[in-house]
Structures are given as structure tokens and as C-alpha cells.
Scaffold this motif. Structure first.
Motif, short mmCIF file in Angstrom:
data_model
loop_
_atom_site.label_atom_id
_atom_site.label_comp_id
_atom_site.label_asym_id
_atom_site.label_seq_id
_atom_site.Cartn_x
_atom_site.Cartn_y
_atom_site.Cartn_z
N LEU A 17 -20.83 2.02 -0.61
CA LEU A 17 -20.75 2.94 -1.78
C LEU A 17 -20.79 4.40 -1.39
CD1 LEU A 17 -20.60 3.28 -4.98
CD2 LEU A 17 -23.30 3.17 -4.84
N THR A 18 -19.67 4.97 -1.50
CA THR A 18 -19.69 6.49 -1.23
C THR A 18 -20.03 7.16 -2.49
OG1 THR A 18 -18.01 6.37 0.39
CG2 THR A 18 -18.35 8.52 -0.59
N ILE A 19 -21.02 8.30 -2.52
CA ILE A 19 -21.42 8.95 -3.85
C ILE A 19 -21.05 10.49 -3.60
CG2 ILE A 19 -23.50 9.72 -5.00
CD1 ILE A 19 -24.76 6.94 -3.97
N SER A 30 -16.90 9.38 5.78
CA SER A 30 -17.98 8.32 6.01
C SER A 30 -18.00 7.23 5.55
CB SER A 30 -19.22 9.20 5.25
OG SER A 30 -19.24 10.74 6.01
N GLY A 31 -17.31 6.83 4.56
CA GLY A 31 -17.20 5.40 4.04
C GLY A 31 -16.29 4.56 5.16
N ASN A 32 -15.27 5.32 5.66
CA ASN A 32 -14.47 4.47 6.51
C ASN A 32 -15.37 4.47 7.92
OD1 ASN A 32 -12.00 4.80 5.03
ND2 ASN A 32 -11.50 6.71 5.92
N ILE A 33 -15.94 5.34 8.36
CA ILE A 33 -16.88 5.04 9.62
C ILE A 33 -17.68 3.89 9.33
CG2 ILE A 33 -18.71 5.99 10.91
CD1 ILE A 33 -17.50 8.81 10.56
N LEU A 34 -18.39 3.68 8.16
CA LEU A 34 -19.34 2.46 7.83
C LEU A 34 -18.60 1.36 7.93
CD1 LEU A 34 -21.83 4.07 4.89
CD2 LEU A 34 -22.33 3.17 7.34
N VAL A 35 -17.45 1.34 7.31
CA VAL A 35 -16.46 0.07 7.07
C VAL A 35 -16.18 -0.39 8.58
CG1 VAL A 35 -14.17 -0.87 6.38
CG2 VAL A 35 -15.77 0.45 4.90
N ASP A 36 -15.71 0.59 9.38
CA ASP A 36 -15.14 0.46 10.65
C ASP A 36 -16.46 -0.31 11.61
OD1 ASP A 36 -12.80 1.41 10.15
OD2 ASP A 36 -13.15 3.19 11.15
N GLY A 78 -23.81 9.73 0.94
CA GLY A 78 -23.82 10.82 -0.12
C GLY A 78 -24.78 10.81 -1.15
N GLY A 79 -25.17 11.95 -1.66
CA GLY A 79 -26.17 12.19 -2.38
C GLY A 79 -27.59 12.41 -2.28
N PHE A 135 -29.37 0.52 1.69
CA PHE A 135 -29.72 1.62 2.70
C PHE A 135 -28.98 3.08 2.21
CE2 PHE A 135 -30.15 -2.39 4.82
CZ PHE A 135 -31.45 -2.18 5.28
N ALA A 136 -29.60 4.02 1.78
CA ALA A 136 -29.00 5.09 1.65
C ALA A 136 -28.95 6.21 2.55
CB ALA A 136 -29.69 6.11 0.16
N LEU A 137 -27.79 6.61 2.90
CA LEU A 137 -27.35 7.54 4.08
C LEU A 137 -26.89 8.83 3.55
CD1 LEU A 137 -26.04 5.39 6.69
CD2 LEU A 137 -28.24 6.23 6.96
N PRO A 138 -27.10 9.86 4.20
CA PRO A 138 -26.45 11.12 3.84
C PRO A 138 -24.88 11.03 3.93
CG PRO A 138 -28.37 11.82 5.20
CD PRO A 138 -28.08 10.30 5.05
N GLY A 139 -24.31 11.86 3.35
CA GLY A 139 -23.05 11.79 3.29
C GLY A 139 -22.05 12.52 4.66
N SER A 140 -22.76 13.15 5.43
CA SER A 140 -21.99 13.72 6.69
C SER A 140 -21.40 12.60 7.45
CB SER A 140 -22.76 14.74 7.45
OG SER A 140 -23.63 13.80 8.22
N THR A 141 -20.68 12.71 8.11
CA THR A 141 -20.01 11.60 9.38
C THR A 141 -21.17 11.37 10.37
OG1 THR A 141 -18.82 13.23 10.27
CG2 THR A 141 -17.61 11.91 8.87
N GLY A 142 -21.71 12.55 10.87
CA GLY A 142 -22.85 12.48 11.83
C GLY A 142 -23.95 11.68 11.39
N ALA A 143 -24.22 11.95 9.98
CA ALA A 143 -25.44 10.95 9.51
C ALA A 143 -25.01 9.76 9.44
CB ALA A 143 -25.87 11.65 8.36
N VAL A 144 -24.06 9.32 9.11
CA VAL A 144 -23.65 7.86 8.89
C VAL A 144 -23.65 7.43 10.20
CG1 VAL A 144 -21.76 6.35 8.43
CG2 VAL A 144 -22.32 8.20 6.73
N LYS A 145 -23.23 7.87 11.44
CA LYS A 145 -23.28 7.61 12.62
C LYS A 145 -24.49 7.30 13.01
CE LYS A 145 -18.89 9.52 13.88
NZ LYS A 145 -17.92 10.65 14.57
N ASP A 146 -25.57 8.37 12.89
CA ASP A 146 -26.70 8.16 13.01
C ASP A 146 -27.39 6.82 12.57
OD1 ASP A 146 -26.70 10.58 15.01
OD2 ASP A 146 -27.67 11.82 13.28
#
Length: 175
Positions: A17-19, A30-36, A78-79, A135-146
Motif C-alpha cells: 500500500l502506497t500512501i 517506492s511501491g515498485n521497489i517493494l514489489v520487485d 509513505g505517510g 509494516f509501515a515504511l517511509p515513502g522515500s526509495t532509500g527508506a524502502v530499501k533500508d
């Protein structure tokens, strides 16, 4: 941490879920990174959506996914900041049975290596709701990767030792 190759890998069904008030399907990096990453790890994408920064909308989406037996885990992006529109942690708290404070603590510790003291602005969080992980992650691509690379990749792998979230799934709704 070690992966015990003698254990079976158990894929889980994850909804993403992208917020965001500004992202759409075409630019949800960021959603794409998670899916990948989750599919590369062998898990199944159970569903994917984008919700605006609105507590009621986020809660409604989370509630539908929590009630869906085909979804084991929800990862949001995000959010999680501190502005007035950042309401993801408040939405997660509304549906949670139990918060998992160590997730946010570890996320901020890992993120510190990348962005320094700016990590204090993150309200990344996690919870269990009716047997479903959130699990709620920040919206940046770096945060999603971390978040994925540093925590979720291992904790959502049934072979990870000494323990992992997957092995707890059958007992999450025990009373």
C-alpha cells in the motif's frame, strides 16, 4: 544473519500500500521497489493499491486486507513523517492488536547510517492485526530499501535464524 538452508522457504502473501497525495501508479517508485524485492525473494504479491493521506481511507483499506485470508502481510510506504498530512502510524494504531516497537527502533538505527540524524523524523512502525503483519515504511526509495534489505528480507524468510516473523504466524491469533 544466517539462513538455515535445511529449512523450507515458505512464501507469504504480501499486499503493498502506497500512501500519497501525489503519487499514482505510473510514478510509484517506492511501491515498485517493494514489489520487485518481495517477488525476487520468492514471496507473492497479494494486492497493491494507492491511498491518499487520509486516516479513514487508510484504515478502511487496511481493515479490508486484514480481513482477507489471502493476505498474510501488509507493507505500506509513505505517510510516516511528522507533517500534518502524515497519518499512517495513526491509521495503523487504529487497526492494531499489538504494536511491534522494535521494528521502528531498528529501522531508525539502520537509517541513521544512510541519512544521519534526519532519521529522527521517521515514524516507521509495525503491528499485528488479526493475525496479519503490518509494516509501515517511509515513502522515500532509500527508506524502502533500508526497511526491506535491512529488516524485512530476513524477518519474512522462514529460514532466517535464530527466529523470524514467519514462524510465528500460526500463533498470532492465539488467546
Amino acid at each position: 544473519m544466517p539462513i538455515d538452508e535445511t529449512r523450507a522457504f515458505l512464501p507469504i502473501r504480501i499486499a503493498v500500500l502506497t500512501i500519497s497525495d501525489t503519487r499514482g501508479a505510473a510514478d510509484d517508485r517506492s511501491g515498485n521497489i517493494l514489489v520487485d524485492r518481495l517477488t525476487a525473494a520468492g514471496h507473492l504479491l497479494a494486492d497493491r493499491a494507492i491511498e491518499r493521506d487520509d486516516v479513514a481511507g487508510i484504515v478502511a483499506r487496511l481493515a479490508r486486507w486484514i480481513a482477507d485470508p489471502a493476505i498474510d502481510c501488509i507493507i505500506t510506504t509513505g505517510g510516516t513523517g511528522v507533517t500534518g498530512r502524515d497519518v499512517t502510524p495513526e491509521a495503523v494504531e487504529q487497526v492494531a492488536d499489538k504494536m511491534i516497537p522494535g521494528f521502528g527502533e531498528l529501522f531508525r538505527w539502520l537509517s541513521y547510517a544512510t541519512i544521519g540524524s534526519s532519521t529522527v523524523q521517521s515514524r516507521a512502525c509495525a503491528a499485528v492485526a488479526a493475525g496479519t503483519y503490518i509494516f509501515a515504511l517511509p515513502g522515500s526509495t532509500g527508506a524502502v530499501k533500508d526497511g526491506w534489505d535491512g529488516i524485512l528480507k530476513d524477518q519474512l524468510d522462514s529460514r532466517h535464524t535464530p527466529c523470524n516473523f514467519v514462524e510465528l504466524m500460526p500463533r498470532l491469533t492465539e488467546r
